[in-house]
Design a protein around this motif. Structure first.
Motif, PDB file in Angstrom:
ATOM      1  N   ARG A 110      13.164  -8.690 -12.447  1.00 21.76           N
ATOM      2  CA  ARG A 110      13.756 -10.037 -12.334  1.00 21.76           C
ATOM      3  C   ARG A 110      13.890 -10.452 -13.733  1.00 21.76           C
ATOM      4  O   ARG A 110      12.430  -9.790 -14.611  1.00 21.76           O
ATOM      5  N   ALA A 111      14.774 -11.183 -14.232  1.00 25.58           N
ATOM      6  CA  ALA A 111      14.576 -11.843 -15.481  1.00 25.58           C
ATOM      7  C   ALA A 111      15.841 -13.233 -15.358  1.00 25.58           C
ATOM      8  O   ALA A 111      16.316 -13.738 -14.582  1.00 25.58           O
TER       9      ALA A 111
ATOM     10  N   MET B 298      12.668 -14.497 -19.753  1.00 28.56           N
ATOM     11  CA  MET B 298      11.579 -13.976 -19.400  1.00 28.56           C
ATOM     12  C   MET B 298      12.085 -12.599 -18.681  1.00 28.56           C
ATOM     13  O   MET B 298      12.961 -12.493 -17.664  1.00 28.56           O
ATOM     14  N   VAL B 299      11.594 -11.290 -19.103  1.00 25.65           N
ATOM     15  CA  VAL B 299      11.961 -10.393 -17.897  1.00 25.65           C
ATOM     16  C   VAL B 299      10.626  -9.946 -17.222  1.00 25.65           C
ATOM     17  O   VAL B 299       9.377 -10.136 -18.050  1.00 25.65           O
ATOM     18  N   LEU B 300      10.589  -9.779 -16.172  1.00 22.88           N
ATOM     19  CA  LEU B 300       9.395  -9.514 -15.326  1.00 22.88           C
ATOM     20  C   LEU B 300       9.982  -7.485 -14.551  1.00 22.88           C
ATOM     21  O   LEU B 300      11.053  -7.573 -13.843  1.00 22.88           O
ATOM     22  N   ASP B 301       9.844  -6.453 -15.239  1.00 22.84           N
ATOM     23  CA  ASP B 301       9.829  -4.997 -15.285  1.00 22.84           C
ATOM     24  C   ASP B 301       8.865  -4.301 -14.111  1.00 22.84           C
ATOM     25  O   ASP B 301       7.386  -3.939 -15.551  1.00 22.84           O
TER      26      ASP B 301
ATOM     27  N   PHE C 214       8.202  -9.943 -20.433  1.00 18.73           N
ATOM     28  CA  PHE C 214       8.141  -9.854 -21.722  1.00 18.73           C
ATOM     29  C   PHE C 214       8.647 -11.110 -21.900  1.00 18.73           C
ATOM     30  O   PHE C 214       9.089 -11.778 -20.603  1.00 18.73           O
ATOM     31  N   THR C 215       9.084 -11.558 -23.084  1.00 17.73           N
ATOM     32  CA  THR C 215       8.586 -13.537 -22.797  1.00 17.73           C
ATOM     33  C   THR C 215       9.389 -13.512 -24.429  1.00 17.73           C
ATOM     34  O   THR C 215       9.076 -13.444 -25.739  1.00 17.73           O
ATOM     35  N   LEU C 216      10.733 -13.954 -24.512  1.00 21.86           N
ATOM     36  CA  LEU C 216      10.836 -14.220 -25.692  1.00 21.86           C
ATOM     37  C   LEU C 216      11.553 -15.241 -25.816  1.00 21.86           C
ATOM     38  O   LEU C 216      12.845 -15.801 -25.358  1.00 21.86           O
ATOM     39  N   THR C 217      10.762 -16.336 -26.909  1.00 27.76           N
ATOM     40  CA  THR C 217      11.953 -17.656 -26.665  1.00 27.76           C
ATOM     41  C   THR C 217      12.296 -18.168 -28.198  1.00 27.76           C
ATOM     42  O   THR C 217      11.554 -18.006 -29.237  1.00 27.76           O
ATOM     43  N   MET C 218      13.174 -19.094 -27.769  1.00 29.38           N
ATOM     44  CA  MET C 218      14.182 -18.907 -29.623  1.00 29.38           C
ATOM     45  C   MET C 218      14.183 -20.422 -29.629  1.00 29.38           C
ATOM     46  O   MET C 218      14.351 -21.550 -28.722  1.00 29.38           O
ATOM     47  N   GLN C 219      14.332 -21.154 -30.691  1.00 27.49           N
ATOM     48  CA  GLN C 219      14.489 -22.449 -30.935  1.00 27.49           C
ATOM     49  C   GLN C 219      15.284 -22.454 -32.332  1.00 27.49           C
ATOM     50  O   GLN C 219      15.083 -21.275 -33.060  1.00 27.49           O
ATOM     51  N   TRP C 220      16.294 -23.489 -32.069  1.00 30.06           N
ATOM     52  CA  TRP C 220      16.829 -24.390 -33.433  1.00 30.06           C
ATOM     53  C   TRP C 220      17.168 -25.724 -34.306  1.00 30.06           C
ATOM     54  O   TRP C 220      17.027 -26.103 -32.375  1.00 30.06           O
ATOM     55  N   PHE C 221      17.073 -25.837 -34.952  1.00 31.40           N
ATOM     56  CA  PHE C 221      17.225 -27.240 -35.422  1.00 31.40           C
ATOM     57  C   PHE C 221      17.578 -27.195 -36.921  1.00 31.40           C
ATOM     58  O   PHE C 221      17.165 -26.198 -38.227  1.00 31.40           O
ATOM     59  N   GLN C 222      18.322 -27.937 -37.562  1.00 31.88           N
ATOM     60  CA  GLN C 222      18.858 -28.264 -38.684  1.00 31.88           C
ATOM     61  C   GLN C 222      18.023 -28.838 -39.802  1.00 31.88           C
ATOM     62  O   GLN C 222      17.282 -29.825 -39.489  1.00 31.88           O
ATOM     63  N   VAL C 223      17.658 -28.564 -41.046  1.00 34.06           N
ATOM     64  CA  VAL C 223      17.084 -28.922 -41.627  1.00 34.06           C
ATOM     65  C   VAL C 223      18.027 -29.612 -42.635  1.00 34.06           C
ATOM     66  O   VAL C 223      19.075 -29.456 -42.802  1.00 34.06           O
ATOM     67  N   ARG C 224      18.210 -31.203 -42.828  1.00 31.94           N
ATOM     68  CA  ARG C 224      18.948 -32.155 -43.322  1.00 31.94           C
ATOM     69  C   ARG C 224      18.419 -33.112 -44.382  1.00 31.94           C
ATOM     70  O   ARG C 224      18.797 -33.849 -44.643  1.00 31.94           O
ATOM     71  N   GLU C 225      17.386 -32.567 -45.300  1.00 33.93           N
ATOM     72  CA  GLU C 225      16.727 -33.421 -46.249  1.00 33.93           C
ATOM     73  C   GLU C 225      17.826 -33.821 -46.742  1.00 33.93           C
ATOM     74  O   GLU C 225      18.149 -35.392 -47.108  1.00 33.93           O
TER      75      GLU C 225
END
Length: 243
Positions: free
Chosen positions: A174-175, A189-192, A197-208
């Motif tokens: 299951r995923a 998240m993946v169950l086998d 397995f847990t993969l977390t992605m985050q993103w943001f823009q650097v705007r100084e």
């Protein structure tokens, strides 16, 4: 003959001088005395004894099984340095940025082995910056399925919107993909078997610089493409860790 009555279940002895069948019978411990008849046990008693013995063995087996927890299926190896195994090739291509550095950790215990890796793109003003966290848990005793993907994690700022959750087909047993997780991020998240397995992605823009001259427009990403890239990189990692 002596053997024939034993087979038939009857053993008759007659009086006679010492050294005859009577004398031989008296010499044997527990043998019937003169003039007495010894009969064999009825066949159904032997069968009943076998059934009772089998029932006792089966009951003992069930009692042992009740004391031993279910052992989940584990088809993956533990990696003490997960960052060496973790490649975000598809994610990097989708983001147009390469990942560098990385920090690994791991633990080995009787009930569970675990390893994690955190990695990010290098800092560059005015660009979109990406960070990834990977956690691999190998449950060696308890089954992780009942509690799979039931919580948002330990960070208090993380949020979990189940209305945005998507089931991912063809990945493990299951995923799930949580699109709204943490700040502008996604969790896969993946169950086998006994592996999670847990993969977390985050993103943001650097705007100084943008705050100074306003010449840098806000960056945008294709979230659907990023989610598909996460799934492909997760699939590649699972294949690499497969036993």
């Amino acid at each position: 003959m002596i053997g024939e009555p034993e087979i038939d279940g009857d053993w008759h002895t007659a009086s006679g001088p010492e050294g005859t069948a009577e004398g031989a019978a008296e010499a044997l411990p527990g043998a019937p005395g003169p003039g007495r008849v010894r009969r064999g046990r009825p066949p159904w008693l032997w069968a009943l004894g076998g059934v009772l013995a089998a029932s006792a063995v089966w009951a003992g087996t069930l009692a042992v099984q009740d004391r031993v927890p279910d052992v989940p299926r584990l088809g993956y190896r533990h990696s003490p340095d997960l960052c060496k195994e973790f490649e975000l090739k598809t994610v990097a291509q989708t983001a147009g940025r390469g990942f560098e550095g990385g920090r690994s950790g791991e633990g080995v215990h009787l009930a569970q082995d675990w390893a994690y890796c955190t990695i990010s793109t290098p800092y560059q003003d005015g660009t979109m910056m990406y960070g990834a966290e990977l956690l691999v848990e190998l449950h060696k005793k308890g089954d992780p399925a009942p509690d799979f993907a039931t919580g948002p994690g330990t960070a208090p700022e993380n949020r979990l919107d189940l209305d945005e959750r998507q089931e991912v087909q063809g990945l493990g047993d299951r995923a799930v993909l949580d699109r709204q997780y943490a700040h502008d991020g996604t969790r896969l998240m993946v169950l086998d078997g006994g592996a999670v397995f847990t993969l977390t992605m985050q993103w943001f823009q650097v705007r100084e610089a943008a705050a100074v001259d306003g010449n840098i427009p806000p960056a945008t990403i294709d979230e659907n493409a990023m989610h598909a890239a996460m799934i492909e990189d997760m699939r590649a990692l699972m294949a690499k860790l497969k036993r």
